[in-house]
Structure formats: C-alpha cells, structure tokens
Design a protein around this motif. Sequence first.
Motif, PDB file in Angstrom:
ATOM      1  N   ASP A 188      -6.336  -4.103 -47.090  1.00 40.06           N
ATOM      2  CA  ASP A 188      -7.134  -3.039 -47.673  1.00 40.06           C
ATOM      3  C   ASP A 188      -8.456  -3.608 -48.193  1.00 40.06           C
ATOM      4  O   ASP A 188      -8.486  -4.280 -49.214  1.00 40.06           O
ATOM      5  CB  ASP A 188      -6.303  -2.420 -48.818  1.00 40.06           C
ATOM      6  CG  ASP A 188      -6.967  -1.194 -49.415  1.00 40.06           C
ATOM      7  OD1 ASP A 188      -8.082  -0.851 -48.988  1.00 40.06           O
ATOM      8  OD2 ASP A 188      -6.361  -0.597 -50.324  1.00 40.06           O
ATOM      9  N   ASN A 189      -9.506  -3.366 -47.432  1.00 37.25           N
ATOM     10  CA  ASN A 189     -10.858  -3.749 -47.854  1.00 37.25           C
ATOM     11  C   ASN A 189     -10.975  -5.240 -48.188  1.00 37.25           C
ATOM     12  O   ASN A 189     -11.365  -5.617 -49.285  1.00 37.25           O
ATOM     13  CB  ASN A 189     -11.288  -2.891 -49.047  1.00 37.25           C
ATOM     14  CG  ASN A 189     -12.789  -2.949 -49.259  1.00 37.25           C
ATOM     15  OD1 ASN A 189     -13.552  -3.159 -48.302  1.00 37.25           O
ATOM     16  ND2 ASN A 189     -13.222  -2.809 -50.489  1.00 37.25           N
ATOM     17  N   SER A 227      -8.619  -2.550 -38.169  1.00 36.14           N
ATOM     18  CA  SER A 227      -8.696  -1.082 -38.107  1.00 36.14           C
ATOM     19  C   SER A 227     -10.049  -0.593 -38.604  1.00 36.14           C
ATOM     20  O   SER A 227     -10.506   0.484 -38.214  1.00 36.14           O
ATOM     21  CB  SER A 227      -7.595  -0.459 -38.956  1.00 36.14           C
ATOM     22  OG  SER A 227      -6.346  -0.981 -38.593  1.00 36.14           O
ATOM     23  N   ASP A 281      -9.950  -3.517 -43.014  1.00 39.26           N
ATOM     24  CA  ASP A 281      -8.653  -2.851 -43.210  1.00 39.26           C
ATOM     25  C   ASP A 281      -7.781  -3.128 -41.997  1.00 39.26           C
ATOM     26  O   ASP A 281      -8.291  -3.262 -40.881  1.00 39.26           O
ATOM     27  CB  ASP A 281      -8.799  -1.316 -43.256  1.00 39.26           C
ATOM     28  CG  ASP A 281      -9.504  -0.828 -44.503  1.00 39.26           C
ATOM     29  OD1 ASP A 281      -9.625  -1.593 -45.475  1.00 39.26           O
ATOM     30  OD2 ASP A 281      -9.942   0.347 -44.484  1.00 39.26           O
ATOM     31  N   LYS A 282      -6.485  -3.200 -42.239  1.00 33.98           N
ATOM     32  CA  LYS A 282      -5.546  -3.203 -41.117  1.00 33.98           C
ATOM     33  C   LYS A 282      -4.472  -2.163 -41.385  1.00 33.98           C
ATOM     34  O   LYS A 282      -3.756  -2.219 -42.386  1.00 33.98           O
ATOM     35  CB  LYS A 282      -4.881  -4.576 -40.942  1.00 33.98           C
ATOM     36  CG  LYS A 282      -3.812  -4.591 -39.865  1.00 33.98           C
ATOM     37  CD  LYS A 282      -4.348  -4.236 -38.482  1.00 33.98           C
ATOM     38  CE  LYS A 282      -3.225  -4.041 -37.479  1.00 33.98           C
ATOM     39  NZ  LYS A 282      -3.752  -3.579 -36.166  1.00 33.98           N
ATOM     40  N   ILE A 283      -4.414  -1.198 -40.493  1.00 35.89           N
ATOM     41  CA  ILE A 283      -3.410  -0.142 -40.591  1.00 35.89           C
ATOM     42  C   ILE A 283      -2.560  -0.214 -39.322  1.00 35.89           C
ATOM     43  O   ILE A 283      -3.092  -0.092 -38.215  1.00 35.89           O
ATOM     44  CB  ILE A 283      -4.086   1.245 -40.706  1.00 35.89           C
ATOM     45  CG1 ILE A 283      -5.018   1.268 -41.924  1.00 35.89           C
ATOM     46  CG2 ILE A 283      -3.035   2.349 -40.793  1.00 35.89           C
ATOM     47  CD1 ILE A 283      -5.958   2.464 -41.975  1.00 35.89           C
ATOM     48  N   GLY A 299      -1.877  -6.146 -49.739  1.00 36.62           N
ATOM     49  CA  GLY A 299      -3.009  -5.996 -48.838  1.00 36.62           C
ATOM     50  C   GLY A 299      -4.376  -6.222 -49.448  1.00 36.62           C
ATOM     51  O   GLY A 299      -5.385  -6.075 -48.766  1.00 36.62           O
ATOM     52  N   ASN A 359       0.567   2.725 -42.688  1.00 40.13           N
ATOM     53  CA  ASN A 359       0.395   2.000 -43.950  1.00 40.13           C
ATOM     54  C   ASN A 359      -0.738   0.983 -43.849  1.00 40.13           C
ATOM     55  O   ASN A 359      -0.914   0.342 -42.817  1.00 40.13           O
ATOM     56  CB  ASN A 359       1.683   1.272 -44.337  1.00 40.13           C
ATOM     57  CG  ASN A 359       2.784   2.248 -44.695  1.00 40.13           C
ATOM     58  OD1 ASN A 359       2.542   3.264 -45.345  1.00 40.13           O
ATOM     59  ND2 ASN A 359       3.989   1.960 -44.231  1.00 40.13           N
ATOM     60  N   LYS A 360      -1.464   0.876 -44.974  1.00 42.07           N
ATOM     61  CA  LYS A 360      -2.553  -0.111 -45.018  1.00 42.07           C
ATOM     62  C   LYS A 360      -1.976  -1.472 -45.357  1.00 42.07           C
ATOM     63  O   LYS A 360      -1.630  -1.734 -46.504  1.00 42.07           O
ATOM     64  CB  LYS A 360      -3.561   0.285 -46.093  1.00 42.07           C
ATOM     65  CG  LYS A 360      -4.843   0.836 -45.536  1.00 42.07           C
ATOM     66  CD  LYS A 360      -5.922   0.978 -46.589  1.00 42.07           C
ATOM     67  CE  LYS A 360      -7.061   1.789 -45.983  1.00 42.07           C
ATOM     68  NZ  LYS A 360      -8.155   2.027 -46.937  1.00 42.07           N
ATOM     69  N   SER A 361      -1.886  -2.354 -44.398  1.00 41.52           N
ATOM     70  CA  SER A 361      -1.351  -3.691 -44.658  1.00 41.52           C
ATOM     71  C   SER A 361      -2.431  -4.618 -45.195  1.00 41.52           C
ATOM     72  O   SER A 361      -2.141  -5.577 -45.902  1.00 41.52           O
ATOM     73  CB  SER A 361      -0.745  -4.270 -43.396  1.00 41.52           C
ATOM     74  OG  SER A 361       0.385  -3.506 -43.045  1.00 41.52           O
TER      75      SER A 361
END
Length: 228
Positions: free
Chosen positions: A19-20, A55, A8-10, A213, A15-17
Amino acid sequence: MIKFTNVDKIYNDGNKSLDNINLGIKQGEFVFLVGPSGAGKSTLFKLLTREEKISAGRLSVVGQEITKIKPNKIHKYRRHLGIVFQDFKLLKEKTVFENVEIAMRVVGANPKDIRPRVLEILHKVGIADKHNKYPSELSGGECQRVCIARAIVNKPAIIIADECTGNLDIYNSIGILNILNDINAEGVTVIMATHDIEILKLFPKRVIEIQKGKIVKDTKRDLYEINV
Ligand code: ADP
Ligand code: ADP
C-alpha cells in the motif's frame, strides 16, 4: 538502483498486499526487510523479480522502468538479480559444482570461463572441498552456501535473499551473513528479509519494516534497537 514510487500491489482477491510503498535503495546498500508473516515482504520481492506486476505507482530497478520490460526481455532483466531462497531450490540430482555451473550455462557464458569461475565462487563461499557432493550429502548451512554461489556466479547487481537463514542455526546464519557482507563490500546491493532478531543485532544495517503492506519504519541508524 531501486526506486518504488507510490507502489500498490493488489492480488486478484482485491486485498492490498502493498500500500503506497515509497522506497529508494542505492547501489551498494545492505538492507534488512523485516515484518510479521503476511506483511508483504515476499510480495515486494516478487515485484522486483517481476514474478508479479505492480498494480499502481512506479518501480524502477537498475535504471529500468519495470512495467515497460517486455515479456521476452524479463529473463534478461533478471540477470541483474541474484536470488537466494530459504529452501535452497538446489537440483537434487546434480552436484554442488553442477548446480552452480548450470547458472552460468543458461546465460550463455563462455565455456572456458565456466570451470574457473565456478571454483572461484565455491572457494569464496567456503564449499570448494565439497564440489563433488550432492545436496543430500550437505548440511543446511552448506546448501545455503551453494545457493549463494549460484546466485552470485553471474555477478548480479542486486542480491535478494528471502529468509535465507530461516532454516539455519545461529552459527550457520552468521556464516551466511558474513558471506553476504563480503559480497556487499564489493559493491553488490543486498536486500534480505529476515525474522531473526539476533542477526539484526549482530549486523547493524539499514532496516526497513513493513506491516500490513505499509512501510512503518526505515532506519539508517548505526545500531538497530529492537522494540520489545
Ligand atoms: P512467508 O511468511 O514465509 O513469506 P508465504 O509467502 O508462503 O510465507 O506466505 C505468506 C502469506 O501469504 C500466508 O498467509 C499465505 O497463506 C499467503 N499466500 C501465499 N501465497 C498465496 C496465494 N497464492 N494466495 C493467497 N494467499 C497466499
Ligand atoms: P510476507 O512475505 O511478509 O509473509 P506476503 O508478501 O507473502 O507476506 O503476503 C502479503 C499479503 O499478500 C498477505 O496478506 C498474503 O495473504 C497476500 N498474498 C500473497 N501472495 C498472494 C497471492 N498470490 N494471491 C493473493 N494474496 C496473496
């Protein structure tokens, strides 16, 4: 060679830019990264270059767990990567030759190796005859060739190209793709973000599509069929 595991990158805004993200790229692969603006392509690249930190999850590149690289070792890690930018980022006051030469100097290359290697690479990307020109004297396609020369001169394992044909016409874009193809044929992994449907049709490669994302498509099919 590259392995994203539940990444993940938050950003600070929450906001999750990304996601998994689960993604593996093997050495020697050529991968197109596609998706609309804001999908997370640049963010994915920034995680690879360690400009941004993940993240959550795990990311390993060239056998290194990226979160474990100490800040003073990041520049060394980045030597595994050759980065090609859409806007070239060439030094205006330096010639073509000097723009590529400087990339070797900063990594402490043996001075006697520099000139032959720079000329060899300029030849390879088809711009040796312009080695004494300044970026302002070159076309966009020529600038991009210099940018590629600079990215590969130190023999990186991975080339990361973010929309590197975004400012070029189709003929110049094909020229750039042919160069990347040749580099890839020598075993270098190439990851290129693109919006260019023509390029995707002409160069059938693995295509990874991200939206909001998430990876929504990952194909190794011989021919990428565009959903219109
Ligand atoms: P591209 O679509 O060519 O990759 P950018 O990476 O510049 O363009 O920007 C993509 C999206 O990310 C845009 O919507 C932009 O507003 C947003 N963005 C880029 N940098 C930031 C930032 N520092 N803070 C917030 N949003 C950003
Ligand atoms: P793309 O390269 O596919 O256009 P980006 O990776 O630039 O997408 O952007 C993905 C998402 O992350 C967007 O919603 C964008 O606004 C956001 N974003 C990008 N950079 C930043 C940043 N530095 N701070 C906050 N949000 C960002």
